[in-house]
Design a protein around this motif. Structure first.
Motif, PDB file in Angstrom:
ATOM      1  N   ASP A  46       0.989  -1.170   0.182  1.00  0.00           N
ATOM      2  CA  ASP A  46      -0.031  -0.058   0.023  1.00  0.00           C
ATOM      3  C   ASP A  46       0.772   1.289  -0.065  1.00  0.00           C
ATOM      4  N   SER A  47       0.151   2.352  -0.451  1.00  0.00           N
ATOM      5  CA  SER A  47       0.803   3.448  -0.410  1.00  0.00           C
ATOM      6  C   SER A  47       0.191   4.695   0.697  1.00  0.00           C
ATOM      7  N   ILE A  74      -1.886  -3.416  -3.577  1.00  0.00           N
ATOM      8  CA  ILE A  74      -3.010  -2.561  -3.367  1.00  0.00           C
ATOM      9  C   ILE A  74      -3.937  -3.176  -2.582  1.00  0.00           C
ATOM     10  N   MET A  77      -8.483   0.772  -2.264  1.00  0.00           N
ATOM     11  CA  MET A  77      -8.218   1.934  -3.018  1.00  0.00           C
ATOM     12  C   MET A  77      -8.773   3.143  -2.764  1.00  0.00           C
ATOM     13  N   THR A  82      -4.237   5.578  -1.288  1.00  0.00           N
ATOM     14  CA  THR A  82      -3.794   5.579  -2.910  1.00  0.00           C
ATOM     15  C   THR A  82      -3.313   7.151  -3.077  1.00  0.00           C
ATOM     16  N   LEU A  85      -0.302   7.138  -4.815  1.00  0.00           N
ATOM     17  CA  LEU A  85       0.066   6.071  -5.912  1.00  0.00           C
ATOM     18  C   LEU A  85       0.428   6.548  -7.011  1.00  0.00           C
ATOM     19  N   THR A 103     -10.120  -3.838  -7.684  1.00  0.00           N
ATOM     20  CA  THR A 103      -8.961  -3.001  -7.509  1.00  0.00           C
ATOM     21  C   THR A 103      -8.782  -2.425  -8.931  1.00  0.00           C
ATOM     22  N   LEU A 107      -8.836   1.640 -10.119  1.00  0.00           N
ATOM     23  CA  LEU A 107      -7.348   2.328 -10.229  1.00  0.00           C
ATOM     24  C   LEU A 107      -7.417   3.460 -11.418  1.00  0.00           C
TER      25      LEU A 107
END
Ligand code: FEO
Length: 386
Positions: A46-47, A74, A77, A82, A85, A103, A107
């Motif tokens: 994950d971010s 991920i 979302m 994100t 991202l 996802t 995205l």
């Protein structure tokens, strides 16, 4: 972070945010947790929110020690995970993105990068080998969005749990009891609507040997794992955690408040735990959490414009949206003419599952007179006996 030092925490602490999800006060801020697994292949788990993009990218760069990430997994979302991202996709053009079919429907809305050649689509039970570490993916739809999945790393027995087991505040591990308070407020308000889906996830996790839980917010949990899972089991089954009464009120000129606090005092005298909440002055998420914590609730509200005073209307709407259920509720209504608030509170509660309303409700005739005080004492005694 882990004994092998091959899994590192690279999350960011956002202490300046005023409202999480634009709604919930977070006096101690919130963390956007992210992790990196360093092995033959490198996976970033994950971010982070755009608010923390710089910190997160710096942390990632430091952890990589000059290497490049192979995968970004991920698990959720939502933009708090994100927002950064797009920057990461641009900085590491060879990094593949691991997600499930849902996802990848979401995205493209969150990035301007072409990800068509970078997708690794996984489904329930699929694995990803990084060398000595292997991730297994479990779908966790609606905990808290439809695309959510969790990952289990088997060599170190780590569960990357997405939003589940998160907490407001910093990432300091304060132990189960200190964690519980703000974790309950986080759980109820963020994920509380989806108790059935959380139960389904807990069932899946039942077969895993978990030593560590790495959530997307708050501390990494490294001991008493069964106790943390036990808390989630209670909360997601809509069972009260403690015996006690949450007295939630709103008041136009102070008379309904006086009635609510008098009732709360009388409940306290019986030795029953009580917490009071002024719905107009507090962030309601605290009161909503206490309705999940305790087995009983008292609602006190006046009539306003021939309807329910807005803070109580909003509160009941939130309870409904969080699937509030299986509790006993006492009602205190007020109105100087054509009192409607009791009727409207009953109507709202009648749409919730297994809610028992105590009879009779107390009607405050504008101000608390001695006979009203007596009725409030009786309500206090009755709800204390439940
Ligand atoms: Fe922490 Fe549902 O995002």
């Amino acid at each position: 972070m882990t004994k092998s030092n091959s899994i590192r925490y690279i999350g960011a602490y956002d202490k300046s945010i005023d409202l999480f999800e634009g709604l919930y006060t977070v006096p101690e801020g919130i963390t956007y947790n992210s992790y990196v697994i360093l092995d033959d292949k490198i996976a970033v788990m994950d971010s982070a929110d755009i608010r923390a993009a710089e910190d997160w990218l710096d942390n990632l760069e430091n952890a990589l020690g000059g290497r490049k990430p192979d995968y970004l997994v991920i698990s959720h979302m939502e933009p708090d995970h994100t927002g950064s991202l797009n920057d990461a996709l641009k900085r590491y053009p060879d990094m593949k993105i691991v997600g499930n079919a849902k996802t990848f429907t979401m995205l493209p809305r969150y990035t301007e990068c072409d990800i068509s050649e970078r997708k690794v689509v996984v489904k329930e039970g699929d694995t990803l080998s990084l060398g000595s570490h292997t991730l297994t993916f479990y779908m966790a739809p609606m905990v808290h969005w439809p695309e959510v999945m969790v990952s289990y790393e088997s060599s170190e027995k780590i569960l990357f749990s997405a939003d589940a087991f998160g907490r407001f505040g910093n990432a300091e591990d304060t132990g189960l009891e200190a964690w519980s308070d703000d974790a309950l407020r986080y759980y109820v308000n963020i994920v509380g609507k989806y108790g059935a889906q959380v139960q389904a996830l807990l069932k899946k996790l039942g077969g895993l040997d978990i030593d560590t839980i790495c959530p997307l917010h708050g501390p990494v949990l490294e001991s008493d794992i069964k106790a943390y899972i036990g808390k989630y089991n209670t909360w997601s089954a809509y069972k009260p955690e403690e015996k006690g009464v949450a007295v939630c009120y709103c008041s136009i000129h102070g008379n309904t408040k006086k009635a609510a606090l008098l009732c709360a005092d009388e409940i306290l005298k019986t030795g029953t735990a009580v917490k009071t909440h002024d719905l107009a002055r507090e962030d309601m998420s605290f009161a909503v959490a206490d309705t999940f914590r305790y087995d009983r609730v008292v609602l006190a509200a006046p009539t306003y414009d021939a309807a329910l005073f807005p803070p109580m209307a909003e509160f009941l709407s939130r309870l409904k949206s969080k699937n509030f259920q299986s509790r006993t509720v006492g009602i205190i209504e007020n109105g100087s003419w054509a009192s409607m608030s009791g009727k409207l509170m009953r109507e709202a509660l009648s749409g919730m599952k297994n809610v028992t309303v105590l009879e009779p409700a107390v009607t405050v005739p504008s101000t608390v007179k001695p006979e009203t005080a007596k009725e409030l004492s009786e309500l206090a005694l009755e709800i204390s006996r439940v």
